[in-house]
Design an enzyme around this catalytic site. Structure first.
Site, PDB file in Angstrom:
ATOM      1  N   THR A  51       0.751 -21.582 -13.670  1.00  0.00           N
ATOM      2  CA  THR A  51       1.543 -21.845 -12.472  1.00  0.00           C
ATOM      3  C   THR A  51       0.880 -22.972 -11.692  1.00  0.00           C
ATOM      4  O   THR A  51      -0.107 -23.555 -12.134  1.00  0.00           O
ATOM      5  CB  THR A  51       1.635 -20.581 -11.589  1.00  0.00           C
ATOM      6  OG1 THR A  51       0.367 -20.365 -10.937  1.00  0.00           O
ATOM      7  CG2 THR A  51       1.995 -19.347 -12.413  1.00  0.00           C
ATOM      8  N   CYS A  52       1.407 -23.259 -10.501  1.00  0.00           N
ATOM      9  CA  CYS A  52       0.790 -24.298  -9.679  1.00  0.00           C
ATOM     10  C   CYS A  52      -0.555 -23.837  -9.129  1.00  0.00           C
ATOM     11  O   CYS A  52      -1.327 -24.643  -8.603  1.00  0.00           O
ATOM     12  CB  CYS A  52       1.714 -24.698  -8.531  1.00  0.00           C
ATOM     13  SG  CYS A  52       2.175 -23.337  -7.435  1.00  0.00           S
ATOM     14  N   ASN A  53      -0.867 -22.538  -9.247  1.00  0.00           N
ATOM     15  CA  ASN A  53      -2.125 -21.994  -8.724  1.00  0.00           C
ATOM     16  C   ASN A  53      -3.150 -21.667  -9.797  1.00  0.00           C
ATOM     17  O   ASN A  53      -4.319 -21.425  -9.475  1.00  0.00           O
ATOM     18  CB  ASN A  53      -1.868 -20.696  -7.936  1.00  0.00           C
ATOM     19  CG  ASN A  53      -0.934 -20.901  -6.779  1.00  0.00           C
ATOM     20  OD1 ASN A  53      -0.863 -21.981  -6.213  1.00  0.00           O
ATOM     21  ND2 ASN A  53      -0.204 -19.857  -6.424  1.00  0.00           N
ATOM     22  N   ARG A  54      -2.731 -21.620 -11.068  1.00  0.00           N
ATOM     23  CA  ARG A  54      -3.645 -21.107 -12.090  1.00  0.00           C
ATOM     24  C   ARG A  54      -3.253 -21.568 -13.497  1.00  0.00           C
ATOM     25  O   ARG A  54      -2.079 -21.833 -13.776  1.00  0.00           O
ATOM     26  CB  ARG A  54      -3.685 -19.586 -12.046  1.00  0.00           C
ATOM     27  CG  ARG A  54      -2.390 -18.891 -12.442  1.00  0.00           C
ATOM     28  CD  ARG A  54      -2.438 -17.388 -12.172  1.00  0.00           C
ATOM     29  NE  ARG A  54      -2.448 -17.124 -10.737  1.00  0.00           N
ATOM     30  CZ  ARG A  54      -3.530 -16.745 -10.052  1.00  0.00           C
ATOM     31  NH1 ARG A  54      -4.677 -16.554 -10.685  1.00  0.00           N
ATOM     32  NH2 ARG A  54      -3.469 -16.523  -8.756  1.00  0.00           N
ATOM     33  N   SER A 107      -3.382 -14.592  -5.295  1.00  0.00           N
ATOM     34  CA  SER A 107      -2.443 -15.701  -5.171  1.00  0.00           C
ATOM     35  C   SER A 107      -2.778 -16.575  -3.969  1.00  0.00           C
ATOM     36  O   SER A 107      -3.455 -16.138  -3.036  1.00  0.00           O
ATOM     37  CB  SER A 107      -1.008 -15.164  -5.023  1.00  0.00           C
ATOM     38  OG  SER A 107      -0.617 -14.464  -6.179  1.00  0.00           O
ATOM     39  N   GLY A 187      12.447 -33.161  -7.152  1.00  0.00           N
ATOM     40  CA  GLY A 187      12.130 -32.230  -8.234  1.00  0.00           C
ATOM     41  C   GLY A 187      13.224 -31.196  -8.386  1.00  0.00           C
ATOM     42  O   GLY A 187      13.618 -30.556  -7.404  1.00  0.00           O
ATOM     43  N   ALA A 188      13.712 -31.029  -9.605  1.00  0.00           N
ATOM     44  CA  ALA A 188      14.801 -30.078  -9.862  1.00  0.00           C
ATOM     45  C   ALA A 188      14.357 -28.973 -10.810  1.00  0.00           C
ATOM     46  O   ALA A 188      15.172 -28.369 -11.499  1.00  0.00           O
ATOM     47  CB  ALA A 188      16.011 -30.814 -10.439  1.00  0.00           C
ATOM     48  N   GLU A 190      11.705 -25.397 -11.393  1.00  0.00           N
ATOM     49  CA  GLU A 190      11.695 -24.036 -10.853  1.00  0.00           C
ATOM     50  C   GLU A 190      11.439 -24.024  -9.352  1.00  0.00           C
ATOM     51  O   GLU A 190      12.126 -23.335  -8.594  1.00  0.00           O
ATOM     52  CB  GLU A 190      10.625 -23.212 -11.575  1.00  0.00           C
ATOM     53  CG  GLU A 190      10.519 -21.778 -11.084  1.00  0.00           C
ATOM     54  CD  GLU A 190       9.376 -21.024 -11.744  1.00  0.00           C
ATOM     55  OE1 GLU A 190       9.143 -19.871 -11.365  1.00  0.00           O
ATOM     56  OE2 GLU A 190       8.722 -21.604 -12.633  1.00  0.00           O
ATOM     57  N   ILE A 191      10.435 -24.797  -8.898  1.00  0.00           N
ATOM     58  CA  ILE A 191      10.098 -24.810  -7.470  1.00  0.00           C
ATOM     59  C   ILE A 191      11.218 -25.455  -6.667  1.00  0.00           C
ATOM     60  O   ILE A 191      11.616 -24.949  -5.612  1.00  0.00           O
ATOM     61  CB  ILE A 191       8.766 -25.536  -7.238  1.00  0.00           C
ATOM     62  CG1 ILE A 191       7.634 -24.807  -7.954  1.00  0.00           C
ATOM     63  CG2 ILE A 191       8.460 -25.642  -5.746  1.00  0.00           C
ATOM     64  CD1 ILE A 191       6.298 -25.512  -7.890  1.00  0.00           C
TER      65      ILE A 191
END
Length: 414
Positions: A51-54, A107, A187-188, A190-191
């Site tokens: 993910t963007c965190n891990r 998180s 950006g299209a 998931e986020i």
């Protein structure tokens, strides 16, 4: 010894997170799906939670050396040493970490919900590419259940806890009513999709989705009744409120000085840091303050996690016992079928009704085995921890499906 017993000590996690290496360097450790397939060894199961965190690899292997081999493969695919700053967890530590992640305790935004879907997607992906079997599936499904339980029994996810929720909240604080504000989402993926949905719920009407792939932008914009354009940062600079969430492999940054607020969720950031720009790290500070207010819920969640780790061990013990019992009964069934055939051949010497004779013998022997072994197996299942060795011993006596020649000769003489 039976080979297919699941042991908690065979679970591993290779971990890179925003806590250990920072968000600015995390993107350097991202693992493309094609590389994941290449680094996996035949006797090692692997699932990637990214993910963007891990960036985290969860593995199941009986060979500890395979972990070092995979770390070497990671260095090779990245073209540099990334293994030296990896955290490697084993057994209960690896399980505990995944449970912490699933519960939202590890998180960027405490208690976030998005991670549960990401864990589920990671499991789906590894199964799709035949990278994992039931050992990983059992762990991931258990983690998802733990995450749901923590959220239902605590207030860990109450309020604005998700990183995207915090981003929307910050935009409301700065911009006020979003109804007529010119908003751009860059950006299209998931986020971007989540931001579009949340902004729609907060009254945003004048919104344009910019993307490198116009078809993807159109697909997302049509879903919410928004506009879509091919990515052009000169046009983006004309908007009042800008959200950026794209994969950024270029370390150079650009300036957006006209918008009143820019929230850059990309890793690494796309936009140069100025007074009107908020980074993911800035949202982390807000998240840390939320953590301070949720200390009691965190304690409750950790207690639930500790209890659930013990339950997972019990689950594996019962699972292993059922495997052993199934294996044992297959050995018994093999013996039974052989005895039926032998008795059948003997009876044929004196009788002619073949079908009736074999049916009688088959029912008789099946009933005999069931009556003899049902009480034993029921007792074994009541105490799987202490009686697993008994079943393993019984299987060894049969020597993987067959009596030894010596034992067979003794039985035939009797």
């Amino acid at each position: 010894m039976v080979d297919n017993i699941i042991d908690t000590d065979n679970y591993y996690a290779i971990v890179y997170t925003y806590k250990t290496i920072g968000l600015s360097k995390l993107y350097e450790h991202y693992i493309p799906e094609k590389d994941l397939i290449n680094i996996r060894f035949s006797d090692t199961q692997v699932s990637l939670l990214q993910t963007c965190n891990r960036v985290e690899l969860y593995l199941y292997t009986k060979d500890r050396n395979k972990i070092n081999d995979i770390l070497s493969k990671l260095n090779e695919t990245h073209g540099k040493d990334i293994s030296s700053n990896a955290i490697v967890l084993r057994g209960k530590d690896a399980i505990n970490h995944l449970y912490q992640v699933a519960s939202g305790l590890d998180s960027l935004a405490i208690g976030e919900y998005e991670i549960l879907g990401q864990i589920k997607e990671a499991l789906t992906s590894c199964k799709k590419h035949s990278l994992c079997n039931e050992e990983i599936e059992l762990l991931f499904n258990a983690a998802i259940k733990v995450g749901r339980k923590v959220r239902s029994l605590t207030n860990i996810s109450k309020g604005k806890v998700g990183i995207y929720s915090i981003a929307i909240q910050k935009s409301l604080e700065v911009m006020g009513d979003l109804t007529d504000i010119k908003i751009a989402i860059v950006g299209a993926g998931e986020i971007g999709s989540k931001l579009a949905f949340m902004l729609k719920n907060n009254g945003a009407r004048n919104l344009t989705i910019f993307n490198r792939n116009l078809d993807r932008a159109l697909e997302l914009s049509n879903k919410f009744g928004y506009n879509a354009e091919l990515l052009d940062f000169q046009k983006v600079n004309e908007y009042d409120l800008v959200f950026i969430a794209i994969n950024n492999s270029n370390p150079s940054q650009l300036r957006l000085d006209k918008p009143k607020l820019v929230i850059d969720l990309s890793v690494p950031p796309v936009v140069y840091k100025t007074s009107n720009v908020i980074y993911l790290d800035d949202l982390r500070v807000i998240s840390d303050n939320i953590i301070l207010n949720k200390r009691e819920d965190i304690k409750k969640a950790e207690a639930i996690i500790n209890e659930e780790i013990q339950k997972f061990e019990s689950l594996l013990n019962n699972y292993n016992m059922n495997r052993l019992v199934s294996r044992f009964m297959s050995e018994i069934e093999w013996v039974r079928e052989k005895e039926v055939d032998r008795a059948f051949n003997e009876i044929l010497k004196n009788y002619a009704d073949k079908d009736n004779i074999k049916e009688i013998i088959d029912k008789m022997t099946y009933s005999l085995i069931k009556k003899v072994f049902s009480p034993i197996l029921e007792d074994l299942r009541k105490d799987p921890n202490n009686k697993k060795q008994i079943v393993e011993y019984l299987i060894e006596v049969f020597q993987n499906g067959q009596f030894s020649d010596t034992k067979t000769q003794k039985i035939e003489k009797q």
